[in-house]
Write an enzyme that holds these catalytic residues in place. Structure first.
Site, PDB file in Angstrom:
ATOM      1  N   GLU A 125       6.452 -10.306  26.057  1.00 12.04           N
ATOM      2  CA  GLU A 125       6.815  -8.973  25.580  1.00 12.04           C
ATOM      3  C   GLU A 125       6.990  -8.043  26.765  1.00 12.04           C
ATOM      4  O   GLU A 125       6.661  -8.375  27.906  1.00 12.04           O
ATOM      5  CB  GLU A 125       5.787  -8.416  24.606  1.00 12.04           C
ATOM      6  CG  GLU A 125       4.403  -8.181  25.168  1.00 12.04           C
ATOM      7  CD  GLU A 125       3.462  -7.562  24.121  1.00 12.04           C
ATOM      8  OE1 GLU A 125       3.162  -6.372  24.271  1.00 12.04           O
ATOM      9  OE2 GLU A 125       3.029  -8.262  23.194  1.00 12.04           O
ATOM     10  N   LYS A 157      -4.918  -5.147  20.127  1.00 11.81           N
ATOM     11  CA  LYS A 157      -4.555  -3.896  20.815  1.00 11.81           C
ATOM     12  C   LYS A 157      -5.775  -3.308  21.516  1.00 11.81           C
ATOM     13  O   LYS A 157      -6.198  -2.172  21.257  1.00 11.81           O
ATOM     14  CB  LYS A 157      -3.949  -2.913  19.815  1.00 11.81           C
ATOM     15  CG  LYS A 157      -2.971  -1.925  20.440  1.00 11.81           C
ATOM     16  CD  LYS A 157      -2.174  -1.220  19.373  1.00 11.81           C
ATOM     17  CE  LYS A 157      -1.249  -0.149  19.964  1.00 11.81           C
ATOM     18  NZ  LYS A 157      -0.222  -0.704  20.845  1.00 11.81           N
ATOM     19  N   ARG A 161      -4.650  -4.332  11.343  1.00 11.35           N
ATOM     20  CA  ARG A 161      -4.603  -4.804  12.724  1.00 11.35           C
ATOM     21  C   ARG A 161      -5.843  -4.375  13.494  1.00 11.35           C
ATOM     22  O   ARG A 161      -6.371  -5.135  14.314  1.00 11.35           O
ATOM     23  CB  ARG A 161      -3.332  -4.291  13.415  1.00 11.35           C
ATOM     24  CG  ARG A 161      -3.111  -4.915  14.785  1.00 11.35           C
ATOM     25  CD  ARG A 161      -1.721  -4.636  15.320  1.00 11.35           C
ATOM     26  NE  ARG A 161      -1.496  -3.216  15.575  1.00 11.35           N
ATOM     27  CZ  ARG A 161      -0.355  -2.724  16.046  1.00 11.35           C
ATOM     28  NH1 ARG A 161       0.673  -3.531  16.295  1.00 11.35           N
ATOM     29  NH2 ARG A 161      -0.218  -1.435  16.268  1.00 11.35           N
TER      30      ARG A 161
END
Length: 374
Positions: A255, A219, A117
């Protein structure tokens, strides 16, 4: 106390001592083992920073290749005022955990997924990234160097925070000329003070967390600063956190501030699809696989507010929370409550128990997700 290091030992460096260098720092680069655990109030350990002993650091110049990293005493780092991360927000972070088994060994949970990721996010942010192998090895080194800070079994976990930042000085808007890969750790308890108890969410329909074509799916550090205002307002009103809607139609779930969301109806579990605006959570991915193995039908798709309000059960997932059942949702002044065993739904409880038992080594890891550190 002595830190034992494969055939020889060294005095423990106190976590406030940033002056130790030379031989001690080089010894710290090896995997470290100690039989003692730090004396903390483990029963009341919250989700906050506790300074530990060591951190990991590696550098990358214009050639895109990271140096062999090293374990250093935990402490401040030097940055130019014109560092890319300070001026233009060029930075990523990850989060994963280490658990102590009853036999004293340490387990990591899917660290290679965090490495992948970070690599995917670094491409979006025009940054080089450490290889998957270097990332995982760096995590192992950092955890073993701080082994005495891993909580006793059932008392919490060691939260691991890898950072990738544009540390090089830059004035004009451009990728930084140098990057730093850092890892530090902290023992933690529950993210929400409620623990495995229902949290209360409010749906935010004025602010949006991300938009198509943006960075909501990686992220990056900027994604999190932008949610602070709505989160603070919600907490001042007594809510646990904020649930965001999509920025186009303003009716589909995205989210929570730092968690993915799931909606249960009968034997079906639905969660927003990964389409670039929400984070592909590793706990999310794991919960989907665990749920499917237990016979649930899991759908990754657009999930509307109406479906949420009509659900049998709702829960959030994330590295910090693992699984967090939702007790109520408030939308446009209307509050919908979800019944369960003291507010904890059957599905939430089942999936939480299954995943945490695997993470802590209480059950056999048939998924091949855990990495044991000896």
């Amino acid at each position: 106390m002595q830190i034992q290091t494969r055939g020889y030992s060294m005095p423990t460096l106190h976590h406030k001592d940033h002056t130790a260098v030379g031989c001690q720092a080089s010894v710290a680069t090896k995997y470290m083992e100690t039989d003692d655990i730090v004396d903390l109030d483990w029963e009341n350990l919250g989700f906050g920073l506790v300074d530990t002993d060591f951190m990991y650091m590696a550098k990358c110049g214009p050639d895109g290749n990271f140096s062999n990293g090293e374990i250093l005493p935990f402490g401040p780092i030097a940055l130019s005022p014109s560092a890319g991360v300070l001026n233009y927000g060029q930075g990523l972070f990850e989060g994963l955990k280490a658990y102590r088994k009853t036999d004293g060994y340490i387990l990591l949970f899917r660290p290679e997924e965090n490495a992948v990721r970070m690599k995917n996010g670094s491409d979006r942010m025009c940054m080089p990234a450490p290889s998957v192998e270097q990332f995982v090895d760096a995590v192992k080194q950092t955890v073993l160097a701080n082994k005495r800070w891993v909580p006793p079994t059932g008392k919490g976990s060691l939260y691991i925070r890898p950072l990738l930042i544009g540390s090089g000085a830059i004035l004009g808007l451009a990728p930084a000329p140098e990057y730093t890969f850092l890892i530090y750790v902290s023992p933690v308890g529950n993210y929400f003070k409620e623990g495995l108890a229902p949290i209360n969410l409010i749906i935010e329909d004025n602010f949006h967390r991300a938009a198509p074509g943006g960075t909501g799916g990686v992220k990056t550090i900027g994604n999190y600063a932008s949610v602070l205002k709505a989160q603070r307002t919600a907490k001042e009103k007594g809510y646990s956190d904020v649930l965001y809607l999509d920025a186009v139609h303003n009716k589909y779930l995205e989210e929570v501030s730092s968690c993915n969301i799931f909606v249960v109806k009968g034997n079906a579990i639905s969660t927003p699809a990964i389409e670039g605006t929400i984070l592909p959570g590793i706990t999310r991915k794991s919960i989907i696989e665990v749920a499917e193995s237990k016979g649930y039908k899991v759908e990754e798709r657009h999930v509307s507010v109406d479906e949420l309000l009509d659900a049998d059960e709702v829960f959030c997932t994330g590295t910090a929370v693992v699984v967090s059942p939702v007790g109520s949702i408030t939308y446009k002044g209307k509050r919908v409550e979800y019944d369960g065993n003291q507010g904890v739904g059957v599905v939430s409880q089942q999936l939480y128990t299954s995943l945490t038992s695997l993470q802590m080594g209480h059950t056999e890891d048939r998924m091949g997700w855990t990495v044991q550190l000896n």
